[in-house]
Design an enzyme around this catalytic site. Sequence first.
Site, short mmCIF file in Angstrom:
data_model
loop_
_atom_site.label_atom_id
_atom_site.label_comp_id
_atom_site.label_asym_id
_atom_site.label_seq_id
_atom_site.Cartn_x
_atom_site.Cartn_y
_atom_site.Cartn_z
N HIS A 266 0.84 -1.21 0.00
CA HIS A 266 0.00 0.00 0.00
C HIS A 266 0.87 1.26 0.00
O HIS A 266 0.64 2.18 -0.79
CB HIS A 266 -0.90 -0.02 1.24
CG HIS A 266 -1.62 1.27 1.50
ND1 HIS A 266 -2.89 1.55 1.03
CD2 HIS A 266 -1.23 2.38 2.19
CE1 HIS A 266 -3.24 2.76 1.41
NE2 HIS A 266 -2.25 3.29 2.13
N GLU A 267 1.87 1.30 0.87
CA GLU A 267 2.73 2.48 0.96
C GLU A 267 3.58 2.65 -0.30
O GLU A 267 3.77 3.77 -0.78
CB GLU A 267 3.61 2.40 2.20
CG GLU A 267 2.87 2.28 3.52
CD GLU A 267 1.89 3.42 3.77
OE1 GLU A 267 2.07 4.51 3.16
OE2 GLU A 267 0.95 3.23 4.54
N HIS B 258 1.59 4.25 -3.12
CA HIS B 258 1.52 5.71 -3.08
C HIS B 258 2.70 6.32 -3.86
O HIS B 258 2.53 7.28 -4.63
CB HIS B 258 1.56 6.21 -1.64
CG HIS B 258 0.23 6.20 -0.94
ND1 HIS B 258 -0.90 6.77 -1.46
CD2 HIS B 258 -0.13 5.68 0.27
CE1 HIS B 258 -1.91 6.62 -0.61
NE2 HIS B 258 -1.47 5.95 0.45
N GLU C 23 -6.20 7.11 -1.20
CA GLU C 23 -5.98 6.01 -0.26
C GLU C 23 -6.64 4.72 -0.78
O GLU C 23 -6.05 3.63 -0.68
CB GLU C 23 -6.54 6.36 1.12
CG GLU C 23 -5.75 7.40 1.88
CD GLU C 23 -4.35 6.91 2.26
OE1 GLU C 23 -4.18 5.70 2.45
OE2 GLU C 23 -3.45 7.75 2.35
#
Length: 319
Positions: free
Chosen positions: A125-126, A129, A190
């Site tokens: 997920h990070e 980004h 997100e």
Amino acid sequence: MVILALFFLTHLDESPVTGRMRLLVFSRENYMELAAITSQGYMEEFAEQLVPEQDPRHQVVQRVVQHLAQRNQDIPEVSSVPWCVHVVQSPTVNAFVLPNGKVFMFTGMLEAVADIHQLTFILGHEMAHAVMGHSAEQASMSHVIDFLSLILLTAIWAVCPRDSLAVLGQWIQGKLVQFLFSRPYSRKLEAEADQVGLQMAAKACADVRAGPVFWQQMELTDQLTGEPTIPEWLSTHPSHRNRVTQMDRLIPQALELRESCDCPALPATDPRSVFAKSVRLLLDGATDGRGAEGGGLAAPVASPDPQPPSTSPRLPAFT
């Protein structure tokens, strides 16, 4: 208006992986330079808290990041970045990745994840980004909104040139921008990072079914610790429950992607079912305990901090 339309058309960019069209004012070179300055600032801020590279916690994060990068080499934004891990000794339940591949993982997050599969999803997920360039995208949108807001406020002041009205108008404009544009846009990014991060974790052969379980754990932790629930429209992040719902919809596609990557077969037991059963047993035990002793429950994990602690102007650090 023609100039404004031309500006928008000439600054449209296709987002990696998803192909979504977006406004991007900054070039990749620009925000890479800013990312280097930002990462140096974080290195100075966390200098006394960095876990040694020989520490097992650093090594496990390093291995997961390297594995994610290796299994997603087909994404140019992954293969072109030198990924570098920094583990910060802090109870904050947080992690973030800068566009230049600098990974910052807080030990509080390592304590919050239940297994390597959840850690892989969180890091995916990070990293998503960073791969998607979300910080540059959000900064671009903020610049455009600020410019349009300035035009509107100038027009209002020209019609009624009173300082009190200008101050009131600026306050109203700030709140409208925050709740109608900035926070909803942040929640959208997100959700996209959840989607892409789940895909990256699937290609890394993680059990993607563990992803929604992490957010169920965080929701349960908030309930047990009495953490006040913030309405989603006030937050920069989707609610834990909405994240679980969205990810449950994405799991079948992620499992197909995982299978196409020649990954080992997953166990038949779904971790989501295991978690649901564990919660039922926990709640049943709590009910029995209150009946017998009037006791309660406590949870040791802190609530996730949506932003890394910082006071200096930097790239947005998504979590």
